[in-house]
Motif scaffolding. Structure first.
Motif, PDB file in Angstrom:
ATOM      1  N   UNK A 157       0.830  -1.212   0.000  1.00  0.00           N
ATOM      2  CA  UNK A 157       0.000   0.000   0.000  1.00  0.00           C
ATOM      3  C   UNK A 157       0.863   1.260   0.000  1.00  0.00           C
ATOM      4  N   UNK A 158       1.933   1.270   0.779  1.00  0.00           N
ATOM      5  CA  UNK A 158       2.792   2.455   0.843  1.00  0.00           C
ATOM      6  C   UNK A 158       3.545   2.687  -0.471  1.00  0.00           C
ATOM      7  N   UNK A 159       4.054   1.615  -1.052  1.00  0.00           N
ATOM      8  CA  UNK A 159       4.768   1.751  -2.327  1.00  0.00           C
ATOM      9  C   UNK A 159       3.815   2.219  -3.422  1.00  0.00           C
ATOM     10  N   UNK A 160       2.593   1.687  -3.428  1.00  0.00           N
ATOM     11  CA  UNK A 160       1.602   2.089  -4.432  1.00  0.00           C
ATOM     12  C   UNK A 160       1.213   3.543  -4.240  1.00  0.00           C
ATOM     13  N   UNK A 161       0.915   3.930  -3.006  1.00  0.00           N
ATOM     14  CA  UNK A 161       0.497   5.303  -2.720  1.00  0.00           C
ATOM     15  C   UNK A 161       1.560   6.308  -3.147  1.00  0.00           C
TER      16      UNK A 161
END
Length: 181
Positions: free
Chosen positions: A139-143
């Protein structure tokens, strides 16, 4: 400034009030005054410690003493990929909690540090570990738009259907960003 004046007044009057009520054995004010100034002092010490960053500093100092290899890994994140790899070879736990309550993989993924993500996953980091907000490395990498990190995390077997604290999946974040899905 008013807060500082209140602390100074309580700091001066507190000991006088405590001495006065404790000197009289049958004073009805003995326990209320003691509780008030004890609570006041405790809250202000806690606020000072939090403002000074002591909880994180104490965690880092404890980690240096008990798990020096994990401390080396945390210091190396985001700075030196060679140091991350060396810390992992020296036995650092890829799933060791950092001072801010996160994990090395989440920090590396949020920064797009592809080499560190790869090294942490190869060392056995949990690709589905989540922080207190419900965010995983995926989620953090995507965001943050780190495509290569997203690919590595998915190849390591991360759950693509996991949701963050707001109920958004990685696909939703990729398509809509911070907007609701």
């Amino acid at each position: 400034a008013p807060w500082g004046i209140a602390v100074a007044v309580h700091g001066l009057l507190g000991p006088i009030a405590l001495w006065t009520v404790w000197r009289r054995p049958r004073s009805a004010l003995r326990w209320p005054v003691t509780a008030y100034f004890g609570l006041f002092l405790g809250v202000h010490i806690w606020l000072w410690a939090a403002a000074a960053g002591l909880p994180e500093g104490l965690h880092a100092a404890w980690l240096d003493l008990v798990h020096p290899e994990d401390a080396a890994l945390h210091r190396a994140l985001g700075e030196d990929q060679a140091a991350v790899a060396q810390a992992l070879r020296d036995g650092a736990d890829p799933d060791s909690e950092t001072a801010d309550g996160s994990w090395p993989l989440l920090l590396a993924a949020s920064r797009g540090d592809v080499d560190s993500v790869q090294a942490l996953l190869a060392a056995g980091a949990n690709p589905d570990a989540a922080n207190a907000s419900g965010n995983t490395a995926l989620l953090l990498a995507t965001r943050n738009g780190h495509r290569e990190a997203v690919e590595q995390i998915l190849q390591a077997g991360a759950d693509a259907d996991v949701r963050d604290g707001d109920g958004r999946t990685a696909l939703c974040l990729a398509l809509h960003g911070a907007l609701p899905c």
